[in-house]
Design an enzyme around this catalytic site. Structure first.
Site, short mmCIF file in Angstrom:
data_model
loop_
_atom_site.label_atom_id
_atom_site.label_comp_id
_atom_site.label_asym_id
_atom_site.label_seq_id
_atom_site.Cartn_x
_atom_site.Cartn_y
_atom_site.Cartn_z
CB THR A 95 -0.90 -0.02 1.25
OG1 THR A 95 -1.69 -1.20 1.20
CG2 THR A 95 -1.81 1.19 1.30
N GLY A 108 2.94 -2.75 8.73
CA GLY A 108 3.24 -2.95 10.15
C GLY A 108 4.71 -3.29 10.34
CD GLU A 141 -5.09 -8.75 3.76
OE1 GLU A 141 -5.33 -9.27 2.66
OE2 GLU A 141 -3.93 -8.51 4.16
#
Lengths: 665, 665
Positions: free
Chosen positions: B153, B192, B435
């Site tokens: 992303t 993350g 997701e």
């Protein structure tokens, strides 16, 4: 990376497309140009002080630091208000926006520990203190010799006030009251500012005198030493802990171990304890409805501010954000061009209009009823109370859904605190619970509706907001008026079914209370239907009235929004309309098409409509929603403020991560 | 104030009332007694290490401290897992619950900065690396010589992967790739562990070679020095800032300024760049569906854990909390006795059952399809993909609503972080976006449904989960099977209407893409109807299958829950049923009565049903939901942990409040 004064090109194009005069709409929503001007002036005066500016954004602080920052800001803000009051020779009510609503929450994002001093402590002194008590206490409170709060809710009891356990027992020998917390569940719990801020408190407690309980009454209790701020003997006090939001409000707990206060500390405007312990009753207890009504109307207006904030952020972001490629040779469209996105945003805009106008409608009604009350006429009080209950429940629930819908419409970036959407949700969802839990409130309205239904069945005349119960509705017609009349039939039919169900269950042997309980899911739904009808009606009627005085361009858009809102709810409540009206499948398909056409018609005005909410960047406080639409630059700028970014390597690397990788942890 | 080992008397009574064997239901939900035993053993082994125990609850820490605590806990946890893997000679997959789900989130409430190393970095190396690459990198990753994450992303692009802007340009002269971020919006954003934790990263970038773009491919990039952890030259890296939840996950941003990596750092299992820059294509790109399917099924299972947590907390609290006094001479009832409260809780319990069984159903289907795939048969892949899209959207949206409903059902105390409900909501609502954004996913399913509808209209045979499109439904009948068949008719009719609308709009001159967009609100609803039908069917059928092997007592309750769930959704979707089936007003009233009777029947088993979710207190982590029901003692105990309560007078009194009161600020 690009000129920092530039407005995003997509947003600029959106503004050029707008078909109406934005200021004209702002004026309509504010209630006239003078109101807009005054609001803007207040915002300017307050914001130029810079109290809202934070060195480190508060989201990076610890719980304790958030409180300390809130105390600092609240003190500076109230100091400013005091100065302005003196300069402008005006009262506190002129600064309501600064205490709550969008301006207040922009300055004190985590809430203020001083708010209850102004919105509960002083008003309760005014409303429930005798003339002598007012003379003494209100002066001290206004001068800030003391800072107060208001303690009603207990650890074990919220909505059900009769269940409160704190006792205040009169001792005629010493002419004192003895305050006591007999159980853990009797500890006061939740009052804002109670934990470490206030040094006085109005405590609601069960009054005992001469062995008799006289119910809940208000008492002024000193909590802390005025000089040292140390808790006084017998006062068990502290903070209730971290919450979903509003971590600056300093919500506290409070327990009493046989704490004695003078007889004069019971607020005695309405009831008294004489020196010998004789209890003298109040002439009427309905007079406190006023404060509650006022608070509920304020809540509805606050919900409008929060929704306006959320939808402004989401709409501007949707004009800037581009995504996907439905047509292979064309650029990625603005996400605002997707009908599903318009579906999420337009109804949110319309809801702000609908609730703003409904709030004004009920505020007018409240003022009329108050005038009647003062002339001794209490007839419309139950109607007003019933309406305020369901309106508080429906507006807060809808607002919470609206803010979350807007947040989710911003995708992942809506999850960032820099969007300001999560904090806004925290403020809105709290309102679903405080000042009356929503399901409890819906059932209070239902009680009134069942009575009104029985009245109607008995042929009695009905107050205006329930007059529809006695009307016969015409067959379905696919117009705005037709839909509203359909909703009348829905609400009336639902109440009628509830009454029938209760009666059936009573006949089968259930007690009334049990029959009521078994029907309560339906009762809450009937109550909601009544409220929807009220909002649709008042929004529709108020708009019809107001558009008479606006330009044709604005009129067109305002009426499109009403259409959109009414058709949206017709589609949402299709099951009810199919059950209780003669709507046909053809009608439904017509409504669906009408709805989709309205979205397309409103699309070019989307940004103009949220611009008209006229929320300054300082108030929006959002990287996604700023007027210039520089979304990505602002997201990056906000990220760089994270204290974690002050060092290239965090100490936890040396302390944990490296030893872990080397097998030495 | 009372014996600290005692269980709340109301809860005790509830447990005595339970009509079925709780362990038996636990076993059914776990998938058998052996699974229950293994889960419990893992929980015991992990929790006895005490990694979850916090000196100061993390909600009182600053953003930076939360990250540091998360690093510490994550390192300790993975060290433990590694030890257990060695002791038990087993792989990582055995410890999935520790990485996510209820156990993982109990230990790392704010998320873990190491999770992506295990769930994305290593699996991507395995799935996309060549044999040589796997041999080199997987060893280093397993040994923790390096810690990785996965960056796809970007600031400007999420769901639409083709729109990603980061470039990786092959330079045949040096046999290197040059990674570059051409714009601000091309910065990687969200991964993350990226900010300060990982030192390597798999980066998805547009591959350019010999002047041609070959689309998105994976590259291994070193981010930080392995010794000093300092960012390498050309690597712009940091943290994206505070979020609604998961503030321990260390989500980061990443930009490249012409960063060179060796040719061997492109993952080349499926595609390759030869030394001279020649691009060699992958034989099939559909093979990556597997990972995505796996992730989506994991999400559904996680949603079940979070909902089970929320409803356990709310149900136990509702058994302990007493409020109001409907009958003057009786004590205040448990709030669980109010039908409106049962309405909020029972459907939440049933939803956990429904999604648990649906998740297993789709997991079986996935395994079958994978086996077919390996035999070269791809026929069911589109069906499976379509189902996984709408299921992810509907289960996450329903779970978010369920958790909020449970939180609000706890009144004000649900707003306390000590309830653990707000943190749970933060975890669940994030899943509505990551997701695959939910609306986008629903429209992906809709695309499949429209095709299937056209196939059916052309007389072609249909895969099992859409076979209903070709069935003729019998007239309405008020049974479980009748309702499910009614939902078949609803879904089929909605899809049919969408197809008709698209065609009508095309005939009126719109391009297909525009006709699709104008119909997309209805398409998303049709997709949701398809998903509801699937959940109802699989829950109903799976239960029928499983109750054959359980005791009559448990069978009765499990079937009551299915009834409740199906009737609940029939009432919720009454508009659809009225539109598309022959249901009558009498039928509706029958369903409503059936629903209310079911609530009453299930009421005595409410606590037993949530006890059967078998969530240990350490996992629930809630003052309101503990097994012993000592709600008020625990709320007070939690409050006393607030650092603000460590001092009777906060320093802000001297610094701000007192000067403010004295007019000296």
């Amino acid at each position: 990376m690009s000129d920092s004064t530039k407005v995003n090109a997509d947003l600029q194009r959106e503004r050029q497309k707008c078909t109406f005069n934005i200021t004209e709409l702002t004026n309509v929503l504010d209630g006239g140009p003078a109101m807009t001007e005054e609001r803007r002036r207040q915002e300017e005066v307050v914001l130029k002080e810079g109290i809202h500016v934070e060195e480190v954004p508060s989201e990076y602080l610890s719980h304790k630091e958030k409180y300390e920052l809130a105390v600092k800001k609240a003190c500076l803000l109230f100091k400013l208000i005091r100065r302005l009051q003196e300069e402008e020779n005006t009262g506190m009510e002129n600064f309501r926006a600064v205490l709550g609503g969008s301006l207040g929450s922009a300055i004190l994002q985590d809430g203020s520990p001083l708010t209850l001093h102004y919105v509960m402590f002083i008003p309760t002194l005014m409303g429930q203190g005798s003339v002598e008590q007012q003379a003494y206490w209100i002066g001290r409170a206004f001068n800030l010799d003391i800072i107060g709060t208001y303690a009603q809710t207990e650890l074990g009891h919220g909505t059900f006030i009769r269940g409160l356990e704190t006792t205040s027992t009169y001792d005629p020998k010493t002419k004192e009251f003895v305050l006591h917390s007999p159980t853990l569940t009797s500890y006061k719990w939740w009052p804002g500012g109670l934990a470490h801020t206030a040094n006085y408190c109005i405590v609601m407690a069960q009054l005992y005198s001469n062995g008799q309980c006289h119910g809940i009454h208000p008492f002024i209790v000193q909590l802390r030493d005025e000089e040292t701020h140390m808790p006084l003997p017998g006062i068990k006090i502290g903070e209730i802990g971290a919450k979903l939001g509003m971590n600056g409000t300093n919500n506290g707990f409070l327990g009493f171990e046989q704490v004695r206060i003078p007889r004069a500390h019971m607020l005695m405007k309405n009831c008294q304890i004489l020196e010998d312990g004789t209890y003298v009753k109040s002439p009427s207890s309905k007079l406190t409805y006023g404060t509650m009504m006022f608070v509920r109307v304020v809540i509805i207006k606050d919900m409008c501010s929060y929704m306006a904030k959320a939808v402004t952020i989401a709409t501007r972001y949707s004009a800037v954000r581009r995504q996907s490629q439905p047509k292979p040779d064309e650029p990625e469209p603005q996400i605002l061009d997707y009908l599903t996105q318009q579906h999420k945003l337009m109804v949110s805009i319309a809801t702000v209009h609908a609730f703003t106008l409904s709030a004004e409608w009920i505020w007018d009604m409240y003022n009329n009823v108050t005038a009647e009350l003062e002339a001794g006429d209490m007839e419309r009080l139950p109607e007003l109370h019933a309406l305020s209950c369901c309106l508080k429940a429906v507006t807060t629930a809808d607002a919470a859904e609206c803010v979350e819908r807007c947040r989710l419409a911003c995708g992942g970036h809506g999850y960032m605190l820099a969007s300001n959407l999560p904090v806004t949700y925290g403020l809105v969802t709290a309102a679903c619970t405080y000042e009356g839990e929503n399901t409890v409130l819906l059932l209070q309205t239902a009680r009134y509706l069942v009575k009104a239904w029985q009245q109607a069945a008995g042929g009695d005349s009905l107050p205006p907001t329930v007059a529809y119960l006695a009307r016969r509705s015409p067959p379905w017609d696919c117009s705005l008026e037709g839909i509203v009349r359909g909703f009348e039939l829905v609400a009336a039919s639902k109440i009628s079914l509830c009454v029938a169900n209760i009666e059936k269950r009573q006949k089968s042997g259930l007690a009334y209370e049990d029959a009521w309980n078994m029907t309560s899911v339906q009762l809450a739904q009937a109550s909601e239907a009544h409220c929807r009808l009220f909002v649709l009606t008042s929004y529709f009627e108020e708009t019809e009235r107001r558009v008479k005085n606006v330009s044709p361009q604005l009129r067109e858009v305002m009426l499109q929004l009403v259409d959109l809102y009414v058709v949206y709810w017709a589609l949402e409540r299709m099951g009810d309309l199919l059950r209780f009206t003669s709507i046909s499948e053809r009608d439904i398909e017509k409504l669906q098409q009408w709805y989709e056409d309205l979205l397309t018609k409103l699309r070019p005005n989307a940004v103009g409509l949220v611009d008209a909410f006229d929320l300054r960047d300082e108030i929006l406080h959002s990287a996604l929603g700023a007027y210039d639409g520089r979304v990505y630059e602002r997201l990056m700028a906000e990220a760089l403020k994270s204290p974690l970014n002050a060092e290239p390597v965090n100490r936890s690397f040396h302390k944990y991560l490296k030893p872990f990788m080397q097998g030495k942890l």
